[in-house]
Design an enzyme around this catalytic site. Sequence first.
Site, PDB file in Angstrom:
ATOM      1  N   HIS A 150      32.268 -53.404  47.879  1.00 58.54           N
ATOM      2  CA  HIS A 150      33.307 -54.393  47.583  1.00 58.54           C
ATOM      3  C   HIS A 150      33.433 -54.748  46.094  1.00 58.54           C
ATOM      4  O   HIS A 150      34.424 -54.427  45.448  1.00 58.54           O
ATOM      5  CB  HIS A 150      33.024 -55.680  48.379  1.00 58.54           C
ATOM      6  CG  HIS A 150      32.887 -55.492  49.855  1.00 58.54           C
ATOM      7  ND1 HIS A 150      33.915 -55.066  50.672  1.00 58.54           N
ATOM      8  CD2 HIS A 150      31.822 -55.669  50.672  1.00 58.54           C
ATOM      9  CE1 HIS A 150      33.486 -55.000  51.923  1.00 58.54           C
ATOM     10  NE2 HIS A 150      32.222 -55.353  51.953  1.00 58.54           N
TER      11      HIS A 150
HETATM   12  O1  RIB Z   1      33.252 -59.770  51.846  1.00 57.60           O
HETATM   13  C1  RIB Z   1      32.536 -59.159  50.815  1.00 57.60           C
HETATM   14  C2  RIB Z   1      32.213 -60.133  49.725  1.00 57.60           C
HETATM   15  O2  RIB Z   1      31.366 -61.169  50.228  1.00 57.60           O
HETATM   16  C3  RIB Z   1      31.413 -59.493  48.584  1.00 57.60           C
HETATM   17  O3  RIB Z   1      31.677 -60.170  47.392  1.00 57.60           O
HETATM   18  C4  RIB Z   1      29.987 -59.718  49.005  1.00 57.60           C
HETATM   19  O4  RIB Z   1      29.079 -59.709  47.898  1.00 57.60           O
HETATM   20  C5  RIB Z   1      30.084 -61.099  49.588  1.00 57.60           C
HETATM   21  O5  RIB Z   1      30.020 -62.026  48.515  1.00 57.60           O
END
Ligand code: RIB
Length: 312
Positions: A241
């Site tokens: 992500h």
């Molecule tokens: O949904 C993914 C996000 O939530 C990313 O930033 C992960 O590190 C969590 O913070």
Amino acid sequence: MTATLPRPVLLDCDPGTDDALALWLALAAPEIDLRLVTVAGGNVGLARTLPNALALVGLAGGRVPVVAGADRPLLGRFRDEAAVHGADGLGGVVLPPGPAATPGLAMDAIRAALRAAAPDSVTLVGLGPATNFALALAAEPALRDRVAEIVLMTGALGEGNWSAAAEFNAAMDPEALAILLACGRPVTLATLDLTAQAFVTPARIEALRAAPGGACLRAAADILASVPPSRRFGFRGVALHDPCAVAWLLAPALFTARAVAVAVVLDGPDRGRTRIDRWGRDQGAALNGRFLETLDAEGFFALLAARLGALP
Ligand code: RIB
Ligand code: CA
């Protein structure tokens, strides 16, 4: 031809396995003048995310100030995502302790950094619940004029990864996200739909491990290998992500994007859902967002390997 100056960036994170690679990508980027790192509770709570951020900066030889922020959302209670990131937040990968945190509060450090910047000059990169940026802009709304762009890993067109409706960062502090979406500065969204294209398979981890590099690259491969394969993808791998949000600043040609109207749901069972009008169906809605639609995944992972390989 005049060389483009590095863009001033304030980065907020909750390390977090994917935050780790995103922070290293930002620290390795000559395109970025990383002026401040702030930390939220997010994934595993501030007692872990703060030392993790310090260790990540330390291993990369970074000199950027790291400041502790909110350990809970504006409203609602703190909930963690240790199931994904491990209780320690880095999947059990132990890094040497980093330097001391810079004293003070994230919201104050963010405001000071914005006050010191030129108008329309600073990029805010949010990789966790948006609490710290929201507190800063709510306390001193005029500082929005120093912000050129806000880039967030947050939200989803459809199903979430925290609830059926909501992605984790948006779900953990929807009020904070609403403040950023309403601040009048463009918000670039790296949603779950985009990050699913940055799909980490065992082969991609091995390619990272085989690339030339030092301790950061090796640790990055170990951190990625620690994340349990996701049922969202039939247990074939995981979405990466947070580095997508940083990669947008380094290599926008890897992406396609479209202007959208975006809002966040605050009440009811869909609390934290990002309502993204991808096809402009809501007449008259302000186009306050830039939805990152597609990613050149091969280019993204090549960028990640090359840049993290340049770190110590
Ligand atoms: O949904 C993914 C996000 O939530 C990313 O930033 C992960 O590190 C969590 O913070
Ligand atoms: Ca994160």
